[in-house]
Design an enzyme around this catalytic site. Structure first.
Site, PDB file in Angstrom:
ATOM      1  N   ASP A  32      16.881 -29.851  16.214  1.00 26.57           N
ATOM      2  CA  ASP A  32      16.813 -30.638  17.438  1.00 26.57           C
ATOM      3  C   ASP A  32      16.363 -29.822  18.659  1.00 26.57           C
ATOM      4  O   ASP A  32      16.300 -30.355  19.769  1.00 26.57           O
ATOM      5  CB  ASP A  32      18.137 -31.361  17.725  1.00 26.57           C
ATOM      6  CG  ASP A  32      19.354 -30.533  17.388  1.00 26.57           C
ATOM      7  OD1 ASP A  32      19.199 -29.319  17.138  1.00 26.57           O
ATOM      8  OD2 ASP A  32      20.471 -31.089  17.382  1.00 26.57           O
ATOM      9  N   ASP A  38      20.469 -24.670  15.771  1.00 27.04           N
ATOM     10  CA  ASP A  38      20.568 -26.037  16.297  1.00 27.04           C
ATOM     11  C   ASP A  38      20.579 -25.968  17.827  1.00 27.04           C
ATOM     12  O   ASP A  38      21.084 -25.005  18.409  1.00 27.04           O
ATOM     13  CB  ASP A  38      21.866 -26.669  15.782  1.00 27.04           C
ATOM     14  CG  ASP A  38      21.975 -28.156  16.084  1.00 27.04           C
ATOM     15  OD1 ASP A  38      21.756 -28.960  15.160  1.00 27.04           O
ATOM     16  OD2 ASP A  38      22.293 -28.512  17.241  1.00 27.04           O
ATOM     17  N   HIS A  70      22.296 -27.559  19.860  1.00 28.35           N
ATOM     18  CA  HIS A  70      23.670 -27.637  20.372  1.00 28.35           C
ATOM     19  C   HIS A  70      24.469 -26.430  19.892  1.00 28.35           C
ATOM     20  O   HIS A  70      24.263 -25.952  18.769  1.00 28.35           O
ATOM     21  CB  HIS A  70      24.344 -28.927  19.885  1.00 28.35           C
ATOM     22  CG  HIS A  70      23.605 -30.167  20.276  1.00 28.35           C
ATOM     23  ND1 HIS A  70      22.723 -30.803  19.430  1.00 28.35           N
ATOM     24  CD2 HIS A  70      23.591 -30.861  21.437  1.00 28.35           C
ATOM     25  CE1 HIS A  70      22.205 -31.849  20.054  1.00 28.35           C
ATOM     26  NE2 HIS A  70      22.706 -31.905  21.269  1.00 28.35           N
ATOM     27  N   HIS A 109      30.010 -28.908  14.568  1.00 25.37           N
ATOM     28  CA  HIS A 109      30.909 -29.259  15.682  1.00 25.37           C
ATOM     29  C   HIS A 109      32.360 -29.467  15.230  1.00 25.37           C
ATOM     30  O   HIS A 109      33.252 -29.577  16.071  1.00 25.37           O
ATOM     31  CB  HIS A 109      30.429 -30.521  16.401  1.00 25.37           C
ATOM     32  CG  HIS A 109      29.125 -30.353  17.104  1.00 25.37           C
ATOM     33  ND1 HIS A 109      28.908 -29.362  18.039  1.00 25.37           N
ATOM     34  CD2 HIS A 109      27.948 -31.039  17.008  1.00 25.37           C
ATOM     35  CE1 HIS A 109      27.651 -29.455  18.487  1.00 25.37           C
ATOM     36  NE2 HIS A 109      27.053 -30.450  17.878  1.00 25.37           N
TER      37      HIS A 109
HETATM   38 ZN    ZN Z   1      22.369 -30.509  17.369  1.00 22.30          ZN
END
Ligand code: ZN
Length: 314
Positions: free
Chosen positions: A249, A166, A168, A129
């Site tokens: 995740d 991931d 996200h 991120h």
């Molecule tokens: Zn994540």
């Protein structure tokens, strides 16, 4: 040649405070899973503090971001500091963040010189991120983007791919790679979900491949998206080295998201990437841990991933 596991006890000292999902127990859970006999052949290495890490952090993020993070977290004496709305630092965070970067650089060295076939960097804080000029989403430095730039700068890799499973979207990696046609970014992720980026129409200069999934999606939509939107263009790209943003995740047990994958799905994805690496990049893979917040789901998934890396090497 073998698979190297790169980690360090200093990752336990990045203290994010009570009730933060990105917590030291994540390292302990993976340590325990990878201590099984199945993993006896792993080559172990400590994530280094390197003299040259700041050079490569600057190459990826620019000098201002390095200066900002340094000023915010290098000399903390105690307590916690909120660097962004959900990115928290403690006195141990600076060393952990630098060793996280160092793990990726070390892994690139070992893989590009043929000392090992592939590498798993068990690090925290995560990185995907972090944008060129912004720490966010538990991340200070974009470990995987720094490793990609390093592979090119130090070893002359012409085309470097990052595949990110991931749950996200890796907004930071996408932003950093956005206008560079020799850097590939492919991501499966839940959408809508934090951080909000990752739509199909976000394509950079034809080097960004997003495969958004819906909450509740499990194996079939994941495999289809991964095959069609990631693996097919990745073959065409023909990477010199494959990097993986390995977040776990998307596991059904994870509390932060709603995909329904199981550990076998991460094994399948890893095997598929190992197949690409065998055909295009001499098997070279550098995988770096990103998310994964249910300790059991994380441990099972990381073990399945590392087992697939070991088997790819055989
Ligand atoms: Zn994540």
């Amino acid at each position: 040649m073998t698979t190297v596991l790169i980690t360090h006890p200093a990752f336990l000292n990045h203290d994010t405070g009570e009730h933060h999902p990105e917590r030291p127990d994540r390292m302990r859970a993976i340590d325990k899973a990878l201590s099984a006999d199945t993993f006896a052949e792993l080559f172990h290495r400590e994530a280094p503090l390197r003299d040259d890490d700041k050079t490569y952090i600057e190459l990826t993020h620019g000098p201002q971001h390095l200066a900002n993070v340094t000023a915010a977290i290098e000399n903390m004496a105690s307590g916690h500091r909120q660097v962004d709305s959900d990115t928290v630092a403690s006195p141990g965070s600076w060393e952990a963040a630098r060793r996280g970067v160092g793990a990726g650089l070390d892994a690139v060295d070992l893989v590009m010189t043929g000392k090992v076939t592939n590498a798993f960097c068990q690090v925290r804080p995560p990185g995907h991120h972090a944008e060129s000029n912004r720490a966010m989403g538990f991340c200070f430095f974009n470990n995987i983007a720094i490793a990609a730039h390093y592979a090119r700068e130090k070893y002359g890799a012409e085309r470097v791919a990052v595949v990110d499973f991931d749950v996200h979207h890796g907004n930071g990696t996408q932003e950093i790679f956005w206008s560079d046609k020799d850097l590939f970014y492919g991501s499966t992720h839940q959408m809508p979900l934090y951080p909000g980026t990752g739509a199909l129409r976000e394509t950079g200069v034809g080097n960004i491949f997003n495969a958004p999934l819906r909450s509740g999606d499990g194996r079939e939509p994941f495999e289809e998206a991964f095959r069609q939107r990631i693996l097919a263009p990745l073959h065409n790209f023909s990477p010199d080295v494959v990097l993986i943003s390995a977040g776990f995740d998307a596991h059904h047990r994870d509390p932060l998201a709603g995909l329904e994958l199981v550990e076998d799905d991460f094994q399948w994805a890893t095997e598929a990437l190992a197949d690409v690496a065998r055909r295009h990049s001499k098997g070279r893979i550098v995988s770096m841990l990103e998310g994964g917040y249910d300790l059991k789901g994380l441990a099972l998934s990381a073990a399945a991933h590392v087992k697939a890396l070991l088997d790819a090497d055989a």
